[in-house]
Design a protein around this motif. Sequence first.
Motif, PDB file in Angstrom:
ATOM      1  N   UNK B  45       0.824  -1.213   0.000  1.00 51.74           N
ATOM      2  CA  UNK B  45       0.000   0.000   0.000  1.00 51.74           C
ATOM      3  C   UNK B  45       0.852   1.254   0.000  1.00 51.74           C
ATOM      4  N   UNK B  46       2.025   1.195   0.637  1.00 52.29           N
ATOM      5  CA  UNK B  46       2.876   2.380   0.735  1.00 52.29           C
ATOM      6  C   UNK B  46       3.638   2.607  -0.570  1.00 52.29           C
ATOM      7  N   UNK B  47       4.271   1.547  -1.080  1.00 53.55           N
ATOM      8  CA  UNK B  47       5.093   1.687  -2.294  1.00 53.55           C
ATOM      9  C   UNK B  47       4.294   1.217  -3.498  1.00 53.55           C
ATOM     10  N   UNK B  48       3.721   2.168  -4.201  1.00 54.21           N
ATOM     11  CA  UNK B  48       2.866   1.788  -5.329  1.00 54.21           C
ATOM     12  C   UNK B  48       3.562   2.005  -6.671  1.00 54.21           C
ATOM     13  N   UNK B  56       6.237  -3.973 -10.542  1.00 54.41           N
ATOM     14  CA  UNK B  56       5.793  -3.137  -9.425  1.00 54.41           C
ATOM     15  C   UNK B  56       6.608  -3.502  -8.188  1.00 54.41           C
ATOM     16  N   UNK B  57       6.584  -2.613  -7.198  1.00 56.51           N
ATOM     17  CA  UNK B  57       7.281  -2.948  -5.956  1.00 56.51           C
ATOM     18  C   UNK B  57       6.650  -4.166  -5.303  1.00 56.51           C
ATOM     19  N   UNK B  58       5.307  -4.289  -5.414  1.00 57.49           N
ATOM     20  CA  UNK B  58       4.623  -5.449  -4.832  1.00 57.49           C
ATOM     21  C   UNK B  58       5.158  -6.756  -5.405  1.00 57.49           C
ATOM     22  N   UNK B  59       5.404  -6.740  -6.726  1.00 62.18           N
ATOM     23  CA  UNK B  59       5.924  -7.937  -7.390  1.00 62.18           C
ATOM     24  C   UNK B  59       7.294  -8.295  -6.792  1.00 62.18           C
ATOM     25  N   UNK B  60       8.134  -7.261  -6.661  1.00 62.40           N
ATOM     26  CA  UNK B  60       9.478  -7.438  -6.087  1.00 62.40           C
ATOM     27  C   UNK B  60       9.368  -7.922  -4.645  1.00 62.40           C
ATOM     28  N   UNK B 130      -5.177  -8.464  -4.584  1.00 62.37           N
ATOM     29  CA  UNK B 130      -5.215  -7.067  -4.132  1.00 62.37           C
ATOM     30  C   UNK B 130      -4.094  -6.182  -4.679  1.00 62.37           C
ATOM     31  N   UNK B 131      -2.979  -6.781  -5.084  1.00 65.09           N
ATOM     32  CA  UNK B 131      -1.852  -5.934  -5.488  1.00 65.09           C
ATOM     33  C   UNK B 131      -1.363  -6.220  -6.907  1.00 65.09           C
ATOM     34  N   UNK B 132      -2.177  -6.929  -7.667  1.00 66.58           N
ATOM     35  CA  UNK B 132      -1.863  -7.157  -9.068  1.00 66.58           C
ATOM     36  C   UNK B 132      -0.563  -7.900  -9.328  1.00 66.58           C
ATOM     37  N   UNK B 133      -0.198  -8.785  -8.397  1.00 64.51           N
ATOM     38  CA  UNK B 133       1.037  -9.546  -8.603  1.00 64.51           C
ATOM     39  C   UNK B 133       0.797 -10.606  -9.680  1.00 64.51           C
ATOM     40  N   UNK B 134       1.691 -10.639 -10.697  1.00 59.65           N
ATOM     41  CA  UNK B 134       1.541 -11.603 -11.797  1.00 59.65           C
ATOM     42  C   UNK B 134       2.166 -12.937 -11.438  1.00 59.65           C
ATOM     43  N   UNK B 135       1.502 -14.015 -11.853  1.00 59.93           N
ATOM     44  CA  UNK B 135       2.066 -15.363 -11.654  1.00 59.93           C
ATOM     45  C   UNK B 135       2.882 -15.726 -12.892  1.00 59.93           C
ATOM     46  N   UNK B 136       3.994 -16.426 -12.717  1.00 59.91           N
ATOM     47  CA  UNK B 136       4.780 -16.856 -13.875  1.00 59.91           C
ATOM     48  C   UNK B 136       3.965 -17.829 -14.729  1.00 59.91           C
TER      49      UNK B 136
END
Lengths: 283, 264
Positions: B45-48, B56-60, B130-136
């Motif tokens: 939520x903080x690092x968008x 995205x940072x969420x992905x990382x 919730x954070x749009x993280x992509x799956x391989x």
Amino acid sequence: MNAIEVSGLTKSYGDVHAVRGVDLTIATGEIFALLGPNGAGKTTIVEILEGFRMRDAGQVRVLGFDPHDEGNAARQWRNRIGIVLQSTSDSGDLTVIETIEHFSGYYSNPRNVEEVINSVGLDEKAGSLIRNLSGGQRRRLDVALGIIGNPELLFLDEPTTGFDPEARRSFWALIEKLRGNGTTILLTTHYLDEAEALADRVGVINDGKIIEVSTPAELGGRSTAQALVSWRDGAEIKSLATDNPTSLVSKLTAQFNGEIPELTVTRPSLEDIYLTMIGITHE
Amino acid sequence: MNKIPSAISLGIRRGGLEIKQFSRQRESVVFTLLFPVILLVIFGSVFTDTIAPNVTFSQYFVAGMIASGLVNTGFQALAITIPLERDFGALKRLRGTPMPASSYFIGKAILVSVSMVIQILMLLGFGAIFFGVDMPTDINKWITFTWLTLLGSACSTALGIAFSIVPKSGRGASAVVSPIVIVLQFFSGVFLIFTQLPTWMQQFAALFPLKWLTQGMRSVFLPDSFATQEVAKSWENGKTFVILVVWLVIGVFFSVRKFKWDRD
């Protein structure tokens, strides 16, 4: 064959000589009680026999096995012994029956789980979480885990500490039952009445050495010790130590022409003898 | 006379028991399983921002949190709970039974694996929803993911058991173990982007498994184009494998040789 054979056993912690040359033989099927004050070396000796501690010197054979040895032979050996430690506790998140059932799976020929729960008197608590047991009930669980493997040799380190008198009596009855099965038992205890009620022989240990090994009745010359006869003679209580209390009593009977007022005949209790022994060796 | 049950079958029984015990400790269930998700929610939520094209940072962060979860559920949890069990006298009692040490270790490994699977599913689920993280989508990436998770769990379990000999008491264990883990998390690029750290921090982190696990997980969850932005300009998965195996061997060696069943 003897269940336990120990000779020349020594163990030091730094400068403290905890065990100083102990010889001990316990026969198969015997119940042997080790008595001694705190710090006398009881627990060290027992923990060496159980394989928890290394010895400095001496020969030790427990069921023909050196407890110091490791590997598969040690597993086979542990399968034949049961250990009730002085203080154990658990996180308490399992029930009594779950815990005992789990431990029964460690052994090749475990006893029946319900039977063991019944014999330690925990039937009503079988489904309770360990964290909800009282101190005495936890102790009974410890004993249940010690005997679940159907051991040939059972170590009991102060098993009834924290028991109420009724629980102690029922525990003694359990030990008598185990004796009936031929289980050899090595018991350490603070309670001399417990040693007297249960043990075939007792060994008194002080300052790292065994002072005497004997039957509870004969320890410290108890069976041949003088009896103390006391009675009321007018206003005063008289007492006399004698080797022949029976003849003294019959003399008094004649003297009083019947009932002797407030007559008692006592022999030294195991506790009296024990305290004398410990006291003497302190000097 | 029946035979004594084998070490493996007893290990599986211990695993079942460990899971049962664990599931009844509500605080530790919440802390161990939910904490990584809570961190993901905070950091996500903080690092968008995006830190590279399509990254995205969420992905990382998800890649880092999975790696870090391996360290938390294995090393940290075991190095804290085993000294507690030792203080209780529970380990000494086990030592007095025919159950071999290896069964106890197998039981712990099963507990770590099961809580790791739950944690990964929760992280990936939350991340994706919730954070749009992509799956391989590449099967090879999932193969890498599988061996990284298995080897990472084993390594972390072994090191946790080995490190359990360090804390003097159960009560003090958390104070000894947690700072080590938190420092490694910062140094290894879990909370911060690794390449932005000072070189000395990177080099220090490279001595320990967490940095390699994090980098390996990035190779799974980040596009291959990102590899050029790593310190070595590549994912270095071969090197990661070797380093994890070395730490696994060290962990197993000390666990087997030095494990303490008793307080003194």
